[in-house]
Design a protein around this motif. Structure first.
Motif, short mmCIF file in Angstrom:
data_model
loop_
_atom_site.label_atom_id
_atom_site.label_comp_id
_atom_site.label_asym_id
_atom_site.label_seq_id
_atom_site.Cartn_x
_atom_site.Cartn_y
_atom_site.Cartn_z
N TRP A 78 0.76 -1.27 -0.08
CA TRP A 78 -0.04 0.05 0.03
C TRP A 78 0.76 1.21 0.04
O TRP A 78 0.54 2.44 -0.76
CB TRP A 78 -0.94 -0.03 1.30
CG TRP A 78 -1.67 1.20 1.21
CD1 TRP A 78 -1.71 2.10 1.95
CD2 TRP A 78 -2.84 1.28 0.22
NE1 TRP A 78 -2.92 3.05 1.73
CE2 TRP A 78 -3.57 2.29 0.64
CE3 TRP A 78 -3.50 0.63 -0.78
CZ2 TRP A 78 -4.62 2.90 -0.21
CZ3 TRP A 78 -4.55 1.04 -1.49
CH2 TRP A 78 -5.18 2.13 -1.14
N ALA A 114 0.73 -7.39 -3.17
CA ALA A 114 0.24 -7.35 -1.57
C ALA A 114 -1.04 -7.99 -1.37
O ALA A 114 -1.26 -8.78 -0.53
CB ALA A 114 0.32 -5.82 -1.10
N LEU A 115 -2.09 -7.67 -2.33
CA LEU A 115 -3.34 -8.42 -2.45
C LEU A 115 -3.20 -9.87 -2.65
O LEU A 115 -3.78 -10.50 -1.77
CB LEU A 115 -4.07 -7.93 -3.32
CG LEU A 115 -4.79 -6.20 -2.80
CD1 LEU A 115 -5.66 -5.91 -4.02
CD2 LEU A 115 -5.36 -6.30 -1.73
N ARG A 116 -2.33 -10.19 -3.62
CA ARG A 116 -2.22 -11.98 -3.64
C ARG A 116 -1.73 -12.27 -2.59
O ARG A 116 -1.98 -13.44 -2.28
CB ARG A 116 -1.03 -11.96 -4.69
CG ARG A 116 -1.85 -11.72 -6.19
CD ARG A 116 -0.57 -12.37 -7.18
NE ARG A 116 -1.05 -12.31 -8.61
CZ ARG A 116 -0.56 -12.54 -9.72
NH1 ARG A 116 0.43 -13.31 -9.42
NH2 ARG A 116 -1.09 -12.27 -10.75
N GLU A 137 9.02 -1.28 -5.28
CA GLU A 137 9.86 -0.03 -5.19
C GLU A 137 10.95 -0.03 -4.23
O GLU A 137 11.41 0.95 -3.90
CB GLU A 137 8.68 0.91 -4.73
CG GLU A 137 7.67 1.24 -5.73
CD GLU A 137 8.14 2.02 -6.81
OE1 GLU A 137 9.36 2.43 -6.84
OE2 GLU A 137 7.46 2.42 -7.79
N LEU A 156 0.70 -3.21 -5.23
CA LEU A 156 -0.70 -3.19 -4.57
C LEU A 156 -1.13 -4.86 -5.14
O LEU A 156 -1.64 -5.71 -4.20
CB LEU A 156 -1.69 -2.35 -5.15
CG LEU A 156 -2.97 -1.98 -4.76
CD1 LEU A 156 -2.81 -2.07 -3.16
CD2 LEU A 156 -3.82 -0.84 -5.13
N SER A 179 3.83 1.76 -1.19
CA SER A 179 4.52 2.14 -2.38
C SER A 179 3.87 2.89 -3.36
O SER A 179 4.61 3.50 -4.30
CB SER A 179 5.13 0.81 -2.97
OG SER A 179 5.71 0.04 -2.25
N ALA A 180 2.71 2.83 -3.42
CA ALA A 180 1.70 3.61 -4.39
C ALA A 180 2.11 3.30 -5.74
O ALA A 180 2.39 4.10 -6.56
CB ALA A 180 1.97 5.30 -4.21
N ASN A 181 2.26 2.00 -5.69
CA ASN A 181 2.54 1.21 -7.12
C ASN A 181 1.51 0.08 -7.70
O ASN A 181 1.28 -0.51 -6.71
CB ASN A 181 3.98 0.77 -7.18
CG ASN A 181 4.27 0.31 -8.36
OD1 ASN A 181 3.90 -0.52 -9.22
ND2 ASN A 181 5.74 0.45 -8.76
N LYS A 182 1.28 0.05 -8.85
CA LYS A 182 0.07 -0.75 -8.97
C LYS A 182 0.62 -2.23 -8.94
O LYS A 182 -0.01 -2.95 -8.27
CB LYS A 182 -0.55 -0.42 -10.61
CG LYS A 182 -1.19 0.66 -10.49
CD LYS A 182 -1.28 0.97 -12.02
CE LYS A 182 -1.61 2.45 -12.28
NZ LYS A 182 -1.25 3.13 -13.33
N TYR A 183 1.80 -2.57 -9.23
CA TYR A 183 2.34 -3.77 -9.10
C TYR A 183 2.32 -4.16 -7.59
O TYR A 183 2.20 -5.41 -7.28
CB TYR A 183 3.88 -4.08 -9.74
CG TYR A 183 3.64 -3.84 -11.11
CD1 TYR A 183 3.16 -4.85 -12.30
CD2 TYR A 183 4.41 -2.78 -11.79
CE1 TYR A 183 2.92 -4.52 -13.49
CE2 TYR A 183 4.34 -2.37 -12.97
CZ TYR A 183 3.76 -3.28 -13.82
OH TYR A 183 3.80 -2.96 -15.10
N ILE A 219 6.70 -7.87 -11.27
CA ILE A 219 8.11 -7.52 -10.82
C ILE A 219 8.37 -8.11 -9.55
O ILE A 219 8.94 -9.44 -9.79
CB ILE A 219 8.19 -6.08 -10.70
CG1 ILE A 219 6.97 -5.23 -11.57
CG2 ILE A 219 9.63 -5.55 -10.79
CD1 ILE A 219 7.43 -5.21 -13.23
#
Lengths: 122, 338
Positions: free
Chosen positions: B140, B151-153, B234, B148, B142-146, B228
């Motif tokens: 959360w 982390a959800l996975r 990040e 996010l 990192s503000a990065n889509k990957y 990534i």
């Protein structure tokens, strides 16, 4: 130094503190030896080399919120299981049957969720 | 001379000195990750018919992971502009704690344990899930889509596999009648290498543990070809090394040590005749390293699962199986066979 019951917590606290000191110390050491070259592009969000599109805090589906609910139910069950598991041999067959009824009810819940097709990752 | 010995004796009787010695276990953990990391590089290389690292340090590249560590310290540390700095910086501490705290209760010998807590196994399972919070924070902040997605996975995977892990451990507690780690080991006497009534629990535990430490074939949360490095995209430099690498390897060692304690009789020797006090840590280390080796083997044998396969496997196979296992162990315990 505290003894007995609080002694356990004390050791645990010291250990946790030492982890923090170790990580913090190494990060500090790294801060002293590493280079620092400020460049604006470096600070942008990584998105495979192109400029990021939109913000990073985007809306995304949390697909497993029902899994999470199921998890809470079963985890509470696990918490109940541990004290039972330590003493069940002394109480014997009565404790065993009782706990099996408890697990069977939860198992029914799992079967229900299964039949309702909640356990599908969509 | 007697004076010196006496001084040593009083020194060793001092509770603070004892505490210091016990806590120094933590200082062994970081070199241990380097060793396990190096062995894994070599094992994976030989499984794939390669040589692996050969140059650093001269002899078969023994200094490879050490060189990696030094390199990590020298690397620039970048926190992206968009990130939430406070949360971002707190992550390595949390993931490391989640990985290392379990060592408080792992008995290398009956006396060689930092603190024989009465709720030992319960404590170990509880602290090992602190790391998830760290990973979620990383994703959360990192503000990065990957990050996010990763982390959800990760959260989805860890909640799914936490259950079989805990239920398998509960079956062991049923057999031992105690949650203390030393009691659990002692309950496995007389012992010949494997605690057979717990065979199913062992398999469940190992599968769930592999998923908990996010190692292949369960490494979708950090699947480099898709997202990534997941939540740690990040991260750079030492923060990356702690947040992901060191934490992963320490958790890997911790769970292998836990499995050894719960199922393979911990510090007990394979043959009861060899039960000699000073040798006990050796048996423990041998068993733990065999588990580590088998997990490395598994890593380079099976391809990565898909996210839906992973969830299906956890909820439709492992959870019902571990519930059945509790019934099985309980019934076995009440019949006079064991």
């Amino acid at each position: 130094m505290p003894e007995g019951y609080f002694g356990d917590y004390f050791t645990f606290g010291m250990f946790a503190g030492l982890v923090v000191v170790l990580v913090g110390g190494t990060l500090l050491l790294a801060r002293l030896v590493r280079p620092r070259v400020d460049k604006d592009e470096k600070l942008s969000t990584y998105e495979c080399g192109v400029d990021p599109i939109g913000g990073g805090w985007t809306q995304s589906t949390v697909r497993y919120y029902i899994f999470a609910l199921l998890f809470v139910i079963f985890d509470v069950e696990a918490v109940f299981l541990f004290p039972w598991a330590t003493v069940f041999e002394e109480i014997g067959i009565f404790a065993f049957i009782e706990m099996m009824i408890f697990i069977a009810i939860l198992g029914l819940g799992l079967v229900y969720a299964w039949r309702k097709k909640v356990l599908e990752w969509i | 001379m007697p004076d010196l010995l006496q001084l040593l004796e009083t020194l060793l009787a001092n509770p603070w000195v004892i505490l210091g010695i016990k806590l120094s276990v933590l200082l062994i953990l970081l070199p241990a990750t380097l060793v396990v990391g190096y062995v894994e590089l070599k094992v994976m290389a030989h499984i794939q018919h390669r040589l692996g690292p050969m140059y650093p340090g001269g002899f078969h590249g023994w200094a490879q992971t050490l060189a990696d560590g030094i390199k990590f310290i020298q690397k620039e540390d970048i926190i992206p502009r968009a990130a939430d700095r406070m949360v971002f910086a707190a992550v390595p501490f949390l993931t490391m704690m989640g990985a290392a705290l379990a060592f408080v209760v792992i008995p290398v010998g009956p006396q060689w344990i930092i603190e024989d807590l009465e709720v030992g196994i319960f404590y170990a399972l509880a602290v090992s899930s602190i790391g998830v919070i760290g990973v979620l924070m990383a994703g959360w902040a990192s503000a990065n889509k990957y990050s996010l997605v990763g982390a959800l996975r990760m959260a989805g995977q860890l909640i799914a596999y936490e259950l079989p892990l805990v239920l398998a451990a509960a079956a062991v507690v049923m057999q031992a009648g105690s949650m203390s780690m030393v009691d659990i080991v002692e309950s496995q006497r007389p012992f010949w290498l494997f605690n057979w009534p717990q065979g199913l629990s062992f398999v469940i535990f190992m599968v769930a543990a592999t998923a908990e430490v996010v190692r292949p074939p369960f490494d979708m949360p950090i699947a480099e070809a898709e997202i990534i490095t997941g939540a740690f995209t990040e991260y750079s430099g030492m923060r990356f090394a702690f947040g992901l690498f060191a934490a992963e390897y320490i958790a890997f060692i911790a769970l292998s040590a836990l499995a050894t304690t719960l199922f393979l009789g911990g510090y007990l020797p394979p043959i009861p005749a060899l039960d000699w006090e000073p040798l006990r840590p050796l048996w423990f280390l041998l068993k733990t390293s065999s588990i580590l080796f088998v997990l490395m083997w598994v890593r380079w044998t099976y391809p990565r699962l898909r996210e839906d396969q992973l969830q299906r496997f956890a909820w439709k196979v492992l959870v019902p199986l571990s519930l059945a296992n509790i019934f099985f162990v309980g019934a076995l315990k009440l019949t006079p066979i064991i």
